[in-house]
Motif scaffolding. Structure first.
Motif, mmCIF file in Angstrom:
data_model
loop_
_atom_site.group_PDB
_atom_site.id
_atom_site.type_symbol
_atom_site.label_atom_id
_atom_site.label_comp_id
_atom_site.label_asym_id
_atom_site.label_seq_id
_atom_site.Cartn_x
_atom_site.Cartn_y
_atom_site.Cartn_z
ATOM 1 N N VAL A 411 0.847 -1.192 0.000
ATOM 2 C CA VAL A 411 0.000 0.000 0.000
ATOM 3 C C VAL A 411 0.882 1.241 0.000
ATOM 4 C CG1 VAL A 411 -1.876 1.179 1.170
ATOM 5 C CG2 VAL A 411 -1.691 -1.311 1.303
ATOM 6 N N ASN A 412 0.674 2.118 -1.010
ATOM 7 C CA ASN A 412 1.505 3.319 -1.142
ATOM 8 C C ASN A 412 2.977 2.984 -0.915
ATOM 9 O OD1 ASN A 412 -0.729 4.998 -1.616
ATOM 10 N ND2 ASN A 412 -1.078 5.263 0.580
ATOM 11 N N PRO A 413 3.536 2.059 -1.685
ATOM 12 C CA PRO A 413 4.876 1.538 -1.376
ATOM 13 C C PRO A 413 5.959 2.594 -1.520
ATOM 14 C CG PRO A 413 4.142 0.781 -3.532
ATOM 15 C CD PRO A 413 2.965 1.461 -2.906
ATOM 16 N N MET A 417 10.390 -3.878 -2.384
ATOM 17 C CA MET A 417 9.643 -5.072 -2.011
ATOM 18 C C MET A 417 8.144 -4.812 -2.029
ATOM 19 S SD MET A 417 7.887 -7.129 0.208
ATOM 20 C CE MET A 417 7.965 -6.535 1.882
ATOM 21 N N GLY A 418 7.714 -3.702 -1.418
ATOM 22 C CA GLY A 418 6.301 -3.376 -1.408
ATOM 23 C C GLY A 418 5.752 -3.154 -2.810
ATOM 24 N N ALA A 419 6.514 -2.459 -3.649
ATOM 25 C CA ALA A 419 6.065 -2.216 -5.023
ATOM 26 C C ALA A 419 5.959 -3.519 -5.800
ATOM 27 C CB ALA A 419 7.033 -1.265 -5.706
ATOM 28 N N ALA A 424 2.405 -7.731 -8.112
ATOM 29 C CA ALA A 424 1.926 -9.114 -8.101
ATOM 30 C C ALA A 424 0.403 -9.148 -7.927
ATOM 31 C CB ALA A 424 2.608 -9.891 -6.976
ATOM 32 N N GLU A 425 -0.128 -8.266 -7.058
ATOM 33 C CA GLU A 425 -1.581 -8.175 -6.911
ATOM 34 C C GLU A 425 -2.235 -7.791 -8.230
ATOM 35 O OE1 GLU A 425 -1.656 -6.577 -2.235
ATOM 36 O OE2 GLU A 425 -2.241 -5.261 -3.911
ATOM 37 N N ALA A 426 -1.638 -6.800 -8.908
ATOM 38 C CA ALA A 426 -2.200 -6.335 -10.179
ATOM 39 C C ALA A 426 -2.157 -7.428 -11.241
ATOM 40 C CB ALA A 426 -1.440 -5.095 -10.650
ATOM 41 N N TYR A 608 3.802 4.248 -6.142
ATOM 42 C CA TYR A 608 5.164 4.037 -5.660
ATOM 43 C C TYR A 608 5.913 5.359 -5.594
ATOM 44 C CZ TYR A 608 10.097 2.578 -5.813
ATOM 45 O OH TYR A 608 11.433 2.413 -5.570
ATOM 46 N N GLN A 609 6.473 5.653 -4.438
ATOM 47 C CA GLN A 609 7.251 6.868 -4.221
ATOM 48 C C GLN A 609 8.609 6.494 -3.657
ATOM 49 O OE1 GLN A 609 6.342 9.995 -5.027
ATOM 50 N NE2 GLN A 609 4.387 9.253 -5.850
ATOM 51 N N PRO A 610 9.597 6.235 -4.527
ATOM 52 C CA PRO A 610 10.920 5.860 -4.006
ATOM 53 C C PRO A 610 11.499 6.996 -3.173
ATOM 54 C CG PRO A 610 11.045 6.404 -6.327
ATOM 55 C CD PRO A 610 9.591 6.391 -5.986
ATOM 56 N N GLN A 611 12.262 6.627 -2.167
ATOM 57 C CA GLN A 611 12.833 7.642 -1.295
ATOM 58 C C GLN A 611 14.200 7.212 -0.845
ATOM 59 O OE1 GLN A 611 9.736 7.674 1.666
ATOM 60 N NE2 GLN A 611 10.788 6.166 2.938
ATOM 61 N N GLY A 612 15.022 8.204 -0.613
ATOM 62 C CA GLY A 612 16.331 7.907 -0.086
ATOM 63 C C GLY A 612 16.242 7.779 1.416
#
Length: 617
Positions: A411-413, A417-419, A424-426, A608-612
């Protein structure tokens, strides 16, 4: 007839003689008449015969003195009562009741019940440790928290124990204070634990509340730990009811005991319909979730249970476990198959051979920091392509249900891993449009005891003398016990079985989130230490970490299900087939570096919001 029974019969007959003589002595105020020996010689043989017959009639010698109880006393009363009715007319016919006072006929049965019953209960009291003995003085004093049925059962079980001596109970029910349970007093409330333990010289307490809510057990453990006491607990109700453990098998309280929640009510009949005499395949069967899935599926006696994993060691361990008597019903139905979900050809071969009716897809890479740094592409390949391969193999063999084990990190990854799990759900939702197989995904948070859980790490750090490392003082997570999570996964599979549409995402009720630093403090206290002895250090959030996890995305809402701990996430529309084709092409491309994967992920997963370094929340 055994020696012990012979001795018991002799004792009872001697008791008849002694009671008969004592009745005469009381009648004549211990000044017996001169003809007393003659009267005894004439009357006593008939009295013995009648009583021996009555004792046999009422089965006095089927019981054991070691476990003498009220039913034994009842049998004694009935036998002696019958004899008391038969003896007077018999003696009247023999010698007209000459020299047999009526008071003797009344006193004798009363005295006999006292001798026979008293001897039996005195013996049991001695064996149970009620009577003072040398061993009593060497037993460790124990305070029981909870004066309910479990506490009473524990007290009875420990009476013959050479280690423990229960000095009393504590309970928050004020109506119980001052009363006794089998001579052990209820000394006060749980809040009195420190003063009571000091007064009684107690160093160990046991929480005997297996059915109490988790917050009640947690409070009891915290109060005991704060008082510097060693905290023990009784087995869970599941273990007691199954017969695996008995209530006297005390153990140290573990964190799992304090985080457990109310038992889950499963639709046993429905799950039997889903799994009994069916072929069930579990991917990732050697992992924490996969292994527990196999254990619980085994309860429903599937026709075949296929355990698929890429780890030889994990499968070997499962094979050894399933060889035990506990899994006798599934021992010959289990198949142990090595394979990698990224290998589509191998999966097609396995599914074609076994043709599973139900598939539980638990194989995944789940460790956030490892997947975030240098392993991002492998996370995509294993978690997304592996799901696509397993799902297509299930479709090809005509499987009825396919259950994907997902995560709250989908959720909001903010991490790879979360993304990957959101993708996979999609994938399952996209395949649902072109398949008769019913696809569902199940999201839940962290499970205690899993290979990636912080709990084993904290235990190891405490054993080394610390410090215990926590990423951030405010970081919180949802936690669930592995058996609880797996039970709800099975229930979600049943809902998929009954659903004509499929494609749903189920969300588990994870309860209230828990601060990780509170878990660390609890584990330190439960180890009998404090934060002066074991320090807690904050190391900073790792790449991909969030301060809190969500179970639903912002654009999602939930719908209820027949089960109170399962809800359905109403997600965005399922992707089209063109999307799936493009995704598969991307997944089958040559290896990509971490930066490329994260850039591409932002196009595949809108949330997906990648972050440092994650900002503080």
């Amino acid at each position: 007839m055994g020696l012990r029974i012979t001795l018991v019969i002799l004792f009872d007959l001697i008791a008849v003689i002694l009671a008969w003589g004592m009745a005469y002595s009381l009648r004549y105020n211990f000044s017996l008449p001169q003809n007393f020996p003659y009267v005894i010689a004439i009357t006593l043989p008939w009295v013995l015969i009648v009583h021996a017959a009555a004792f046999y009639r009422f089965g006095l010698y089927r019981g054991m003195w070691r476990f003498a109880s009220l039913p034994d006393l009842k049998r004694i009363l009935l036998a002696v009562g019958l004899a008391a009715l038969v003896v007077p007319p018999l003696l009247f016919m023999v010698q007209r009741l000459m020299d047999v006072p009526r008071s003797v006929l009344i006193l004798h049965p009363l005295l006999l019940v006292l001798v026979m019953g008293g001897a039996r209960f005195a013996y049991r009291s001695w064996k149970d440790g009620h009577l003072l003995s040398v061993s009593e003085l060497g037993r460790e004093p124990l305070l029981v928290l909870g004066a309910g049925s479990a506490g009473a059962d524990l007290l009875r079980a420990l009476h013959g124990n050479r280690t423990w001596r229960v000095v009393g109970f504590l309970d928050d029910d004020s109506s119980k204070i001052g009363r006794q349970i089998n001579e052990a007093p209820v000394l006060g409330q749980l809040s009195d634990i420190a003063a009571t333990a000091a007064a009684q010289g107690v160093k160990n307490v046991v929480i005997a509340m297996p059915q109490a809510a988790a917050n009640v057990r947690r409070r009891a453990a915290e109060l005991a730990a704060a008082a510097g006491l060693i905290v023990l607990t009784v087995p869970t109700m599941d273990d007691l009811l199954s017969g695996k453990l008995i209530i006297s098998q005390l153990r140290r309280v573990a964190l799992e005991d304090l985080l457990g929640r109310e038992p889950i009510a499963l639709d046993e009949a429905g799950l039997r319909d889903l799994l009994h005499q069916k072929t069930v395949l579990v991917t990732g069967a050697g992992g924490s979730i996969g292994a527990e899935l196999c254990r619980q599926i085994a309860r429903f006696s599937p026709q075949r249970l296929v355990l698929l994993d890429q780890s030889e060691l994990s499968l070997y361990q499962m094979e050894q476990e399933f060889s035990g008597p506990q899994f006798a019903t599934v021992k010959h139905a289990a198949r142990y198959v090595i394979g990698d979900v990224k290998d589509a050809a191998r999966l097609a071969e396995i599914f074609a051979e076994h043709r599973p009716h139900v598939v539980f897809h638990a194989a995944a890479y789940k460790h956030v920091p490892l997947m975030e740094a240098a392993n991002a592409w492998q996370a995509m390949r294993n978690n997304v392509l592996g799901t696509l391969n397993a799902a297509r193999a299930a479709m090809a063999c005509g499987a009825s249900e396919f259950v994907l084990i997902s995560t709250d990190k989908a959720v909001n990854p903010t991490n790879v891993m979360g993304a990957s799990k959101r993708l996979a759900e999609a994938v399952c939702q996209a395949l649902q449009k072109q398949s008769q197989t019913r696809f569902v995904a199940v999201r839940f948070g962290n499970v205690l005891g899993s290979s990636g859980s912080v709990i084993p790490l904290f235990r190891e750090q405490i054993a080394r003398g610390g410090p215990v490392t926590v990423t951030h003082p405010e970081i919180i997570r949802y936690f669930m016990l592995i058996p609880e999570a797996v039970q709800l996964v099975l229930q979600a599979g049943l809902f998929a079985h009954r659903d004509s549409e499929g494609g749903k995402i189920f969300v588990l009720d994870m309860g209230e989130p828990v601060k990780i630093v509170d878990l660390a403090r609890d584990m330190i206290r439960l180890s009998g230490l404090d934060e002066h002895a074991i320090k807690i250090e904050f190391t900073g959030l790792r790449p991909g970490d969030k301060l809190f996890e969500e179970l639903l995305a912002d654009n999602e809402s939930t719908l209820p299900t027949p089960h109170p701990k399962l809800r359905i996430a109403k997600a965005s529309d399922a992707p089209e087939s063109t999307w799936l084709t493009a995704l598969e092409a991307w997944l089958n491309a040559t290896s990509r570096n971490e930066q490329e994967v994260k850039q591409d992920l932002a196009t595949w997963v809108a949330e997906y919001q990648p972050q440092g370094t994650p900002p503080a929340q």
